[in-house]
Design a protein around this motif. Structure first.
Motif, PDB file in Angstrom:
ATOM      1  N   GLY A 295      18.973 -39.121  -6.106  1.00 43.82           N
ATOM      2  CA  GLY A 295      17.712 -38.862  -5.424  1.00 43.82           C
ATOM      3  C   GLY A 295      16.753 -37.948  -6.151  1.00 43.82           C
ATOM      4  N   VAL A 296      17.033 -37.612  -7.404  1.00 47.08           N
ATOM      5  CA  VAL A 296      16.130 -36.757  -8.165  1.00 47.08           C
ATOM      6  C   VAL A 296      14.897 -37.563  -8.550  1.00 47.08           C
ATOM      7  N   ASP A 297      13.737 -37.020  -8.279  1.00 44.20           N
ATOM      8  CA  ASP A 297      12.479 -37.675  -8.630  1.00 44.20           C
ATOM      9  C   ASP A 297      12.380 -37.761 -10.158  1.00 44.20           C
ATOM     10  N   PRO A 298      12.151 -38.971 -10.716  1.00 43.34           N
ATOM     11  CA  PRO A 298      12.012 -39.073 -12.175  1.00 43.34           C
ATOM     12  C   PRO A 298      10.931 -38.170 -12.750  1.00 43.34           C
ATOM     13  N   ALA A 299       9.885 -37.885 -11.959  1.00 44.87           N
ATOM     14  CA  ALA A 299       8.838 -36.978 -12.435  1.00 44.87           C
ATOM     15  C   ALA A 299       9.393 -35.577 -12.657  1.00 44.87           C
ATOM     16  N   ALA A 300      10.359 -35.176 -11.833  1.00 49.34           N
ATOM     17  CA  ALA A 300      10.995 -33.862 -12.027  1.00 49.34           C
ATOM     18  C   ALA A 300      11.861 -33.861 -13.279  1.00 49.34           C
ATOM     19  N   ILE A 301      12.559 -34.970 -13.531  1.00 45.96           N
ATOM     20  CA  ILE A 301      13.355 -35.071 -14.761  1.00 45.96           C
ATOM     21  C   ILE A 301      12.433 -34.924 -15.967  1.00 45.96           C
ATOM     22  N   ARG A 302      11.302 -35.601 -15.906  1.00 42.53           N
ATOM     23  CA  ARG A 302      10.364 -35.530 -17.024  1.00 42.53           C
ATOM     24  C   ARG A 302       9.817 -34.117 -17.199  1.00 42.53           C
ATOM     25  N   LEU A 303       9.511 -33.437 -16.121  1.00 40.58           N
ATOM     26  CA  LEU A 303       9.034 -32.058 -16.225  1.00 40.58           C
ATOM     27  C   LEU A 303      10.110 -31.141 -16.803  1.00 40.58           C
ATOM     28  N   ALA A 304      11.363 -31.411 -16.485  1.00 37.46           N
ATOM     29  CA  ALA A 304      12.449 -30.619 -17.074  1.00 37.46           C
ATOM     30  C   ALA A 304      12.478 -30.790 -18.588  1.00 37.46           C
ATOM     31  N   LEU A 305      12.233 -32.003 -19.062  1.00 40.90           N
ATOM     32  CA  LEU A 305      12.188 -32.250 -20.501  1.00 40.90           C
ATOM     33  C   LEU A 305      10.977 -31.559 -21.133  1.00 40.90           C
ATOM     34  N   LEU A 306       9.832 -31.661 -20.468  1.00 37.61           N
ATOM     35  CA  LEU A 306       8.589 -31.110 -20.998  1.00 37.61           C
ATOM     36  C   LEU A 306       8.598 -29.589 -21.056  1.00 37.61           C
ATOM     37  N   ALA A 307       9.463 -28.966 -20.290  1.00 36.05           N
ATOM     38  CA  ALA A 307       9.517 -27.499 -20.262  1.00 36.05           C
ATOM     39  C   ALA A 307      10.089 -26.923 -21.548  1.00 36.05           C
ATOM     40  N   HIS A 308      10.598 -27.766 -22.444  1.00 40.63           N
ATOM     41  CA  HIS A 308      11.179 -27.313 -23.705  1.00 40.63           C
ATOM     42  C   HIS A 308      10.431 -27.950 -24.865  1.00 40.63           C
ATOM     43  N   HIS A 309      10.130 -27.165 -25.882  1.00 36.60           N
ATOM     44  CA  HIS A 309       9.452 -27.730 -27.044  1.00 36.60           C
ATOM     45  C   HIS A 309      10.332 -28.791 -27.680  1.00 36.60           C
ATOM     46  N   TYR A 310       9.727 -29.875 -28.092  1.00 36.33           N
ATOM     47  CA  TYR A 310      10.510 -31.031 -28.535  1.00 36.33           C
ATOM     48  C   TYR A 310      11.427 -30.720 -29.715  1.00 36.33           C
ATOM     49  N   ARG A 311      11.061 -29.756 -30.554  1.00 41.83           N
ATOM     50  CA  ARG A 311      11.903 -29.460 -31.724  1.00 41.83           C
ATOM     51  C   ARG A 311      13.027 -28.476 -31.405  1.00 41.83           C
ATOM     52  N   ALA A 312      12.995 -27.883 -30.226  1.00 44.49           N
ATOM     53  CA  ALA A 312      13.987 -26.868 -29.881  1.00 44.49           C
ATOM     54  C   ALA A 312      15.299 -27.496 -29.431  1.00 44.49           C
TER      55      ALA A 312
END
Length: 409
Positions: free
Chosen positions: A304-321
């Motif tokens: 039941g996790v909203d995919p938009a929340a999953i995406r925000l979790a990814l975006l909260a970290h710099h892609y190279r980190a």
């Protein structure tokens, strides 16, 4: 092979900025200025298990690249492969008593579902290794006939000595390369090889394993690196704008792929920039299929996790980190999504023109998604505290977050 459906990307006022991004080869940020059509190749999955958060983080990074380019009014020619025949897939199929084709099709379908739910923009071309074999065989023959490849007990190996540019991408010494080769699918200790680092181009047919007609090569199946090179050269040509993938692909995959292309064409470079996403850990170790320490996107969605929340979790970290997935990371993303949705649900708010430019500036600066999120956080906080009188602001924020960050509010 078909990709997944594209979500609509809202048009925004004004125009975006050219992307300045970290290039693995130079170790520095470079400004990408593609022509009217930007060309990108991102290495895809080997479909023997479902999409985990580490996969999603990588594809999220290159989705941002697409969105930045689209915001500059460019078209994007994005190509991604699927390694739908390889040792890990065959091993998993045998372990689980499954037909390897059925396993690959099942997991590729699930990957498509996950990418659709996360609003990842699809590639223009989504190509499986099996369907690429007719284009791979002639390239292996050309390398062999040019003296850049040799036969060993029926298998065909590429000679890294054929490319004077070999090593320019990873900048590793020979011993480090040997260790990584052994760890990541190579066979540096096989007797008879001219150089321990030489990768396999064509594996002769093994009993009980799938094989295809390789013309003068005999029956067999392609190596991993030549698969991507054949697809990229066919659809993008030499000198495309970005070669992308996870940081674990720098060596051997991207080093070897570029070397193959140099030897085949006599041209350099294979790609103008090499861009690599960091690794995601779970419980202190890199998330990987081999270790089994995985958080699956599909499992989160089923819970039941909203995919938009999953995406925000990814975006909260710099892609190279490199970073670690925790329940706290997801909880923070859910809370942020709720704040943003509450902010854009009001009929008016503070002006958002400057916010759009802040998001653009952040993403153009080496895809600094955390800075972009912080800018939206500040606008949402002003909305909650004082509101505003701009009737178009909430809608503009919603469109900008969708277009540039891929998050549907």
């Amino acid at each position: 092979m078909h990709a997944w459906p594209a979500s609509e990307v809202p048009a925004l006022p004004g125009s975006g900025r050219d992307l300045r991004i970290h290039d693995t080869v130079t170790g520095e940020a470079i400004t990408l200025a593609p022509g009217p059509v930007a060309r990108i190749y991102v290495c895809g999955i080997t479909p023997y298990d479902a999409t985990h958060i580490g996969h999603a983080a990588t594809y999220n990074a290159f989705d941002l690249v697409q969105r930045v380019w689209l915001d500059t009014k460019r078209q994007v020619h994005y190509v991604q492969n699927v390694t739908d025949v390889d040792d890990p897939l065959l091993v998993r199929a045998e372990r689980d008593g499954l037909d390897w084709v059925a396993l690959a099709e099942r997991e590729t379908a699930l990957f498509r579902e996950d990418m659709t739910a996360l609003r990842m923009l699809p590639p223009r071309h989504y190509i499986g290794a099996v369907e690429a074999i007719p284009g791979i065989v002639p390239l292996v023959e050309r390398l062999r006939d040019a003296g850049a490849a040799y036969e060993l007990d029926g298998d065909i190996y590429y000679s890294v000595e054929a490319d004077p540019h070999f090593g320019e991408i990873s900048h590793l010494d020979a011993e480090a390369m040997r260790l990584l080769s052994a760890e990541r699918g190579g066979d540096p200790d096989r007797p008879g090889k001219k150089n321990p680092l030489d990768p396999m181009l064509w594996m002769a047919a093994r009993e009980g394993e799938p094989s295809w007609d390789g013309a003068s090569l005999g029956r067999g199946r392609p190596g991993w690196h030549i698969e991507c090179v054949a697809i990229a050269l066919d659809l993008l040509g030499m000198g495309f704008d970005v070669q992308g993938g996870g940081s674990d692909l720098v060596f051997p995959h991207h080093e070897m792929g570029a070397s193959h292309a140099h030897a085949l064409t006599g041209e350099h470079p294979y790609a103008k920039a090499y861009v690599h996403a960091g690794m995601v850990a779970l419980h202190g170790e890199k998330m990987s299929k081999s270790k089994g320490n995985l958080v699956f996107v599909s499992a989160l969605r089923r819970d039941g996790v909203d995919p938009a929340a999953i995406r925000l979790a990814l975006l909260a970290h710099h892609y190279r980190a490199d970073w670690e997935w925790t329940e706290e990371v997801l909880d923070q993303a859910v809370e942020r999504l709720d704040r943003w949705r509450a902010a854009v649900s009001r009929p008016d708010g503070p002006s958002a023109d400057a916010l759009v430019e802040e998001i653009r500036e952040a993403l153009a600066n080496d895809l600094d998604a955390p800075a972009a999120l912080a800018a939206v956080d500040r606008w949402a906080a002003r909305q909650a505290e004082t509101g505003g009188t701009d009737e178009g602001a909430p809608g503009l924020v919603s469109r900008a977050v969708d277009a540039l960050l891929g998050v549907a509010l």
